[in-house]
Design a protein around this motif. Structure first.
Motif, PDB file in Angstrom:
ATOM      1  N   THR A 133     -14.873  -0.940   2.251  1.00  0.00           N
ATOM      2  CA  THR A 133     -13.881  -0.424   3.300  1.00  0.00           C
ATOM      3  C   THR A 133     -14.005  -1.203   4.476  1.00  0.00           C
ATOM      4  O   THR A 133     -12.997  -1.315   5.310  1.00  0.00           O
ATOM      5  N   GLN A 134     -15.076  -1.489   4.838  1.00  0.00           N
ATOM      6  CA  GLN A 134     -15.369  -2.468   6.009  1.00  0.00           C
ATOM      7  C   GLN A 134     -14.648  -3.710   5.820  1.00  0.00           C
ATOM      8  O   GLN A 134     -13.966  -4.342   6.870  1.00  0.00           O
ATOM      9  N   LEU A 135     -14.605  -4.294   4.947  1.00  0.00           N
ATOM     10  CA  LEU A 135     -13.871  -5.548   4.540  1.00  0.00           C
ATOM     11  C   LEU A 135     -12.291  -5.409   4.665  1.00  0.00           C
ATOM     12  O   LEU A 135     -11.582  -5.827   5.210  1.00  0.00           O
ATOM     13  N   PHE A 136     -11.872  -4.083   3.980  1.00  0.00           N
ATOM     14  CA  PHE A 136     -10.576  -3.845   3.925  1.00  0.00           C
ATOM     15  C   PHE A 136     -10.025  -3.662   4.995  1.00  0.00           C
ATOM     16  O   PHE A 136      -8.937  -4.049   5.624  1.00  0.00           O
ATOM     17  N   ASP A 137     -10.915  -2.817   5.907  1.00  0.00           N
ATOM     18  CA  ASP A 137     -10.688  -2.614   7.470  1.00  0.00           C
ATOM     19  C   ASP A 137     -10.046  -3.698   8.145  1.00  0.00           C
ATOM     20  O   ASP A 137      -9.394  -3.679   9.055  1.00  0.00           O
ATOM     21  N   GLN A 138     -10.775  -4.985   7.968  1.00  0.00           N
ATOM     22  CA  GLN A 138     -10.335  -6.075   8.656  1.00  0.00           C
ATOM     23  C   GLN A 138      -8.992  -6.706   8.286  1.00  0.00           C
ATOM     24  O   GLN A 138      -8.693  -7.513   9.262  1.00  0.00           O
ATOM     25  N   TRP A 172      -4.568   9.364  -5.627  1.00  0.00           N
ATOM     26  CA  TRP A 172      -5.156  10.405  -4.843  1.00  0.00           C
ATOM     27  C   TRP A 172      -4.969  10.085  -3.352  1.00  0.00           C
ATOM     28  O   TRP A 172      -5.215   8.920  -2.975  1.00  0.00           O
ATOM     29  N   LEU A 173      -4.324  10.949  -2.647  1.00  0.00           N
ATOM     30  CA  LEU A 173      -3.915  10.706  -1.367  1.00  0.00           C
ATOM     31  C   LEU A 173      -4.902  11.449  -0.381  1.00  0.00           C
ATOM     32  O   LEU A 173      -5.429  12.480  -0.693  1.00  0.00           O
ATOM     33  N   PRO A 174      -5.433  11.004   0.805  1.00  0.00           N
ATOM     34  CA  PRO A 174      -6.058  11.710   1.794  1.00  0.00           C
ATOM     35  C   PRO A 174      -5.426  12.785   2.484  1.00  0.00           C
ATOM     36  O   PRO A 174      -4.141  12.784   2.644  1.00  0.00           O
ATOM     37  N   THR A 175      -6.163  13.858   2.584  1.00  0.00           N
ATOM     38  CA  THR A 175      -5.287  15.016   3.359  1.00  0.00           C
ATOM     39  C   THR A 175      -5.002  15.283   4.627  1.00  0.00           C
ATOM     40  O   THR A 175      -4.352  16.040   5.071  1.00  0.00           O
ATOM     41  N   GLY A 176      -5.974  14.303   5.279  1.00  0.00           N
ATOM     42  CA  GLY A 176      -5.954  14.438   6.650  1.00  0.00           C
ATOM     43  C   GLY A 176      -7.121  15.105   7.174  1.00  0.00           C
ATOM     44  O   GLY A 176      -7.284  15.232   8.451  1.00  0.00           O
ATOM     45  N   ASP A 177      -7.889  15.945   6.047  1.00  0.00           N
ATOM     46  CA  ASP A 177      -8.876  16.457   6.617  1.00  0.00           C
ATOM     47  C   ASP A 177     -10.425  15.709   6.493  1.00  0.00           C
ATOM     48  O   ASP A 177     -11.577  16.390   6.875  1.00  0.00           O
ATOM     49  N   GLU A 178     -10.297  14.581   6.110  1.00  0.00           N
ATOM     50  CA  GLU A 178     -11.560  13.597   5.770  1.00  0.00           C
ATOM     51  C   GLU A 178     -12.051  13.454   7.249  1.00  0.00           C
ATOM     52  O   GLU A 178     -11.471  13.270   8.399  1.00  0.00           O
ATOM     53  N   GLY A 234      -6.390  10.135  11.399  1.00  0.00           N
ATOM     54  CA  GLY A 234      -5.287   9.203  11.740  1.00  0.00           C
ATOM     55  C   GLY A 234      -4.674   8.791  10.398  1.00  0.00           C
ATOM     56  O   GLY A 234      -4.885   9.405   9.335  1.00  0.00           O
ATOM     57  N   PRO A 235      -3.545   7.772  10.486  1.00  0.00           N
ATOM     58  CA  PRO A 235      -2.832   7.323   9.366  1.00  0.00           C
ATOM     59  C   PRO A 235      -3.848   7.045   8.262  1.00  0.00           C
ATOM     60  O   PRO A 235      -4.830   6.514   8.489  1.00  0.00           O
ATOM     61  N   VAL A 236      -3.119   7.161   7.018  1.00  0.00           N
ATOM     62  CA  VAL A 236      -3.954   6.395   5.723  1.00  0.00           C
ATOM     63  C   VAL A 236      -3.883   4.960   6.098  1.00  0.00           C
ATOM     64  O   VAL A 236      -2.933   4.319   6.314  1.00  0.00           O
ATOM     65  N   LYS A 237      -5.074   4.280   5.849  1.00  0.00           N
ATOM     66  CA  LYS A 237      -5.503   2.871   6.095  1.00  0.00           C
ATOM     67  C   LYS A 237      -4.616   1.963   5.174  1.00  0.00           C
ATOM     68  O   LYS A 237      -4.287   0.743   5.253  1.00  0.00           O
ATOM     69  N   GLY A 238      -4.382   2.432   3.844  1.00  0.00           N
ATOM     70  CA  GLY A 238      -3.736   1.775   2.768  1.00  0.00           C
ATOM     71  C   GLY A 238      -4.061   2.485   1.507  1.00  0.00           C
ATOM     72  O   GLY A 238      -4.790   3.550   1.458  1.00  0.00           O
ATOM     73  N   GLU A 269       0.670   1.415   2.448  1.00  0.00           N
ATOM     74  CA  GLU A 269       0.116  -0.062   2.451  1.00  0.00           C
ATOM     75  C   GLU A 269      -0.522  -0.294   3.648  1.00  0.00           C
ATOM     76  O   GLU A 269      -0.377   0.409   4.588  1.00  0.00           O
ATOM     77  N   PRO A 270      -1.269  -1.474   3.811  1.00  0.00           N
ATOM     78  CA  PRO A 270      -1.457  -2.355   2.477  1.00  0.00           C
ATOM     79  C   PRO A 270      -2.186  -2.146   1.564  1.00  0.00           C
ATOM     80  O   PRO A 270      -2.874  -0.975   1.551  1.00  0.00           O
ATOM     81  N   TRP A 271      -2.333  -2.766   0.597  1.00  0.00           N
ATOM     82  CA  TRP A 271      -2.981  -2.406  -0.849  1.00  0.00           C
ATOM     83  C   TRP A 271      -4.167  -3.454  -0.912  1.00  0.00           C
ATOM     84  O   TRP A 271      -4.052  -4.410  -0.314  1.00  0.00           O
ATOM     85  N   TYR A 272      -5.162  -2.784  -1.517  1.00  0.00           N
ATOM     86  CA  TYR A 272      -6.491  -3.492  -1.901  1.00  0.00           C
ATOM     87  C   TYR A 272      -6.715  -3.537  -3.245  1.00  0.00           C
ATOM     88  O   TYR A 272      -6.188  -2.536  -3.932  1.00  0.00           O
ATOM     89  N   LEU A 273      -7.708  -4.304  -3.844  1.00  0.00           N
ATOM     90  CA  LEU A 273      -7.877  -4.236  -5.267  1.00  0.00           C
ATOM     91  C   LEU A 273      -9.585  -4.087  -5.384  1.00  0.00           C
ATOM     92  O   LEU A 273     -10.222  -4.596  -4.632  1.00  0.00           O
TER      93      LEU A 273
END
Length: 325
Positions: free
Chosen positions: A318-323, A42-48, A52-56, A132-136
């Motif tokens: 997502t706060q962790l992933f943001d870092q 699932w990809l963000p549509t940009g309406d979220e 800005g660019p998809v973070k990963g 990218e980047p990717w997260y688990l």
């Protein structure tokens, strides 16, 4: 057109039951040993809300009995926070190729075989050019698969786990019996027989909401019931003796190895009754810089609890992933 995209084979994706973002798609992936598994994304549509660019991309490794559509709501939560999401039907479950003629038996020959599925997922994610980047995010059995994958170099920047199967909750007195049974079962031709204490159908098909061991949220529990009623081919029942034996061995093997040097956040429900909470706490106590977040109240399906719990969990993940973008 990019040849890697031309090679992709679409797979069924049941949008009507997923309650996920409208961008949901699925493709088939083939493992090195020739099995076909299903991967949804699932990809963000940009309406979220997050512009800005998809973070990963968050690679979601589901638990036993699970399937792509079950993670539609989780994908929506990740999309709303700027992340694409991917989920997989492991071998032997969902629409992944089943291992036995009785498709309701949860079976695996060797637990390490799931790493072949991981390799196929990574290859497909590259073909799809997922951001990218990717997260688990590894849940339950996917937590065991994910931990080994991290130890073997899964290309992610940070990881999160939900009730990871780093130990299976069975009485200590029964573990030697399970090992002996697991060793004898193949010799006696019983390795593909269902563990006697488990059910032929999926847990939610037989257990009422009251007293269930998965979630405190009735809407999420009903969603699981409705999904399986609508698509019976997704149903998986109890594990085989060989699965249990292999699962126990994998947990013991992983417990002996050091934690990866990777940012990690693990959620564990205070009412957990499926995985071994002590094993989770032990692992996180020796994960450099790792954090264990005990969620109360919550059961096994932490990302399928009530709205407030989910908001807290997805915000923190997502706060962790943001870092680590």
């Amino acid at each position: 057109m990019d040849k890697s995209l031309m090679d992709l084979t679409p797979a069924p994706y049941f949008a009507e039951i997923a309650e996920g973002p409208e961008t949901g798609q699925a493709h088939w992936a083939t493992t090195d040993d020739g099995l076909r598994i299903r991967v949804g994304h699932w990809l963000p549509t940009g309406d979220e809300p997050v512009k800005g660019p998809v973070k990963g991309t968050v690679l979601i490794f589901p638990g036993r009995t699970e399937y792509v559509e079950k993670y539609g709501p989780a994908a929506a939560d990740f999309n709303q926070r700027g992340y694409a999401a991917l989920a997989v039907d492991w071998r032997g479950q969902g629409l992944g190729e089943r291992m036995l003629a009785d498709r309701r038996l949860g079976h695996v020959e060797e637990f390490g075989d799931f790493q072949k599925d991981v390799a196929a997922v990574v290859k497909l994610a590259k073909q799809l050019k997922l951001p990218e980047p990717w997260y688990l995010l590894g849940h339950s059995m996917g937590g065991a698969i994910g931990l080994r994958a991290l130890m073997e170099g899964l290309p992610v920047k940070a990881c999160a786990f939900s009730a990871p199967m780093w130990g299976i909750l069975i009485p200590n007195t029964m573990k030697p019996v399970a090992r002996v049974l697991g060793g004898l079962a193949p010799v006696l031709g019983m390795g593909d027989k269902r563990v006697p204490t488990t059910t032929q159908g999926h847990y939610v098909e037989t257990a009422p909401f009251k007293g269930n061991t998965l979630t405190n949220d009735p809407a999420m529990y009903q969603l699981m019931i409705d999904q399986l009623k609508a698509q019976p081919d997704l149903v998986l029942g109890g594990p085989t003796i060989n699965w249990l034996s292999e699962g126990l061995k994998e947990c013991e093997t992983l417990a002996e190895r050091p934690s990866p040097v990777l940012p990690c956040l693990t959620f564990l429900g205070a009412q957990e009754q499926i995985v071994n909470s002590a094993a989770v706490k032990d692992r996180m106590a020796r994960w450099p810089g790792g954090e264990l977040d005990l969620i109360d109240p919550a059961q096994h399906e932490i990302v399928m609890e009530g709205q407030e719990t989910r908001r807290r969990v997805f915000d923190k993940m997502t706060q962790l992933f943001d870092q680590y973008r």
